[in-house]
Motif scaffolding. Structure first.
Motif, short mmCIF file in Angstrom:
data_model
loop_
_atom_site.label_atom_id
_atom_site.label_comp_id
_atom_site.label_asym_id
_atom_site.label_seq_id
_atom_site.Cartn_x
_atom_site.Cartn_y
_atom_site.Cartn_z
N MET A 83 0.82 -1.22 0.00
CA MET A 83 0.00 0.00 0.00
C MET A 83 0.85 1.26 0.00
SD MET A 83 -3.34 -0.99 2.28
CE MET A 83 -2.49 -1.75 3.65
N ARG A 84 1.86 1.30 0.85
CA ARG A 84 2.71 2.50 0.92
C ARG A 84 3.31 2.83 -0.44
NH1 ARG A 84 6.31 5.78 4.00
NH2 ARG A 84 8.22 6.11 2.83
N TYR A 85 3.93 1.84 -1.07
CA TYR A 85 4.64 2.12 -2.30
C TYR A 85 3.72 2.23 -3.51
CZ TYR A 85 8.79 1.86 0.46
OH TYR A 85 9.75 2.12 1.42
N ALA A 86 2.58 1.57 -3.50
CA ALA A 86 1.61 1.76 -4.58
C ALA A 86 0.98 3.14 -4.49
CB ALA A 86 0.54 0.67 -4.55
N PHE A 87 0.61 3.56 -3.28
CA PHE A 87 0.00 4.88 -3.11
C PHE A 87 0.97 6.02 -3.40
CE2 PHE A 87 -3.16 2.88 0.06
CZ PHE A 87 -4.04 2.56 -0.96
N LEU A 92 3.54 -0.41 -9.24
CA LEU A 92 2.25 -0.37 -9.93
C LEU A 92 1.10 -0.71 -8.98
CD1 LEU A 92 3.10 -2.14 -13.32
CD2 LEU A 92 3.06 0.31 -12.81
N ASN A 93 -0.08 -0.22 -9.32
CA ASN A 93 -1.26 -0.47 -8.49
C ASN A 93 -1.69 -1.93 -8.46
OD1 ASN A 93 -1.48 2.15 -7.63
ND2 ASN A 93 -2.96 2.74 -9.20
N VAL A 94 -1.12 -2.77 -9.33
CA VAL A 94 -1.44 -4.20 -9.29
C VAL A 94 -1.05 -4.77 -7.92
CG1 VAL A 94 0.74 -5.04 -10.26
CG2 VAL A 94 -1.36 -6.34 -10.62
N TYR A 95 -0.09 -4.15 -7.25
CA TYR A 95 0.30 -4.61 -5.92
C TYR A 95 -0.81 -4.42 -4.89
CZ TYR A 95 5.14 -5.62 -7.15
OH TYR A 95 6.27 -6.16 -7.69
N LEU A 96 -1.79 -3.58 -5.20
CA LEU A 96 -2.92 -3.41 -4.28
C LEU A 96 -3.78 -4.68 -4.23
CD1 LEU A 96 -3.87 0.30 -5.01
CD2 LEU A 96 -2.58 -0.62 -3.05
N LEU A 97 -3.74 -5.48 -5.29
CA LEU A 97 -4.43 -6.78 -5.25
C LEU A 97 -3.76 -7.69 -4.23
CD1 LEU A 97 -4.99 -7.39 -9.08
CD2 LEU A 97 -6.70 -6.70 -7.37
N ASP A 98 -2.44 -7.69 -4.22
CA ASP A 98 -1.73 -8.46 -3.21
C ASP A 98 -2.02 -7.90 -1.82
OD1 ASP A 98 0.36 -10.51 -2.47
OD2 ASP A 98 1.30 -8.70 -1.67
N ALA A 99 -2.05 -6.57 -1.70
CA ALA A 99 -2.35 -5.95 -0.41
C ALA A 99 -3.71 -6.41 0.11
CB ALA A 99 -2.30 -4.43 -0.51
N ALA A 100 -4.70 -6.48 -0.77
CA ALA A 100 -6.03 -6.92 -0.35
C ALA A 100 -5.99 -8.35 0.18
CB ALA A 100 -7.01 -6.80 -1.52
N ALA A 101 -5.28 -9.22 -0.52
CA ALA A 101 -5.16 -10.62 -0.06
C ALA A 101 -4.44 -10.68 1.28
CB ALA A 101 -4.41 -11.45 -1.10
N GLU A 102 -3.39 -9.88 1.44
CA GLU A 102 -2.63 -9.87 2.68
C GLU A 102 -3.47 -9.34 3.85
OE1 GLU A 102 0.12 -11.41 2.80
OE2 GLU A 102 0.99 -11.29 0.81
N VAL A 103 -4.30 -8.33 3.60
CA VAL A 103 -5.19 -7.80 4.64
C VAL A 103 -6.18 -8.88 5.09
CG1 VAL A 103 -7.06 -6.15 5.08
CG2 VAL A 103 -4.92 -5.37 4.06
N VAL A 104 -6.71 -9.63 4.14
CA VAL A 104 -7.62 -10.73 4.48
C VAL A 104 -6.90 -11.76 5.35
CG1 VAL A 104 -8.93 -12.68 3.55
CG2 VAL A 104 -9.16 -10.40 2.52
N LEU A 105 -5.68 -12.13 4.95
CA LEU A 105 -4.92 -13.11 5.73
C LEU A 105 -4.63 -12.59 7.14
CD1 LEU A 105 -2.48 -14.34 2.95
CD2 LEU A 105 -4.22 -15.73 4.12
#
Length: 120
Positions: A83-87, A92-105
């Protein structure tokens, strides 16, 4: 539920960790160019090893609380980095998809710690 989260996070980490090791061109095509490819390889190996550790723990008769702490803090840390580096437009913002998965975990681990008791 603890074992299920270990399996999910383990498989997710193994797949995401091994991807740049097996085919860097496709990884870079999706995630964007990198100045330090050696760092991508390093992180890939570390994420792969952590994922393998989760799978190994899920296969044990008794699951230690410490592996859940590892799961929570890895997920929370990777989400924060994404989130820090995407924002800040560093990655790239594609890393926000990984962030979403990580937040769920991380949320699942938090739920486990608040509601579940360790059993032998």
């Amino acid at each position: 539920m603890r074992r299920t989260v270990l399996w999910v996070q383990g498989i997710f980490y193994i797949l995401t960790g091994i991807w740049p090791l097996l085919h860097m061109p496709s990884f870079l095509a999706v995630t964007g160019p990198k100045n330090e490819v050696w760092l991508v390889v390093t992180v890939g190996i570390l994420v792969l090893v952590v994922g393998a550790t989760f799978i190994a723990s899920a296969l044990q008769k008794r699951v230690e609380r410490s592996v859940g702490l590892l799961g929570f803090f890895c997920a929370a840390g990777l989400a924060a980095i994404d989130m820090r580096y995407a924002f800040h437009d560093v990655i790239l913002n594609v890393y926000l998809l990984d962030a979403a998965a990580e937040v769920v975990l991380a949320g699942l681990w938090g739920y486990i710690f608040l509601t579940d008791k360790l059993s032998d």
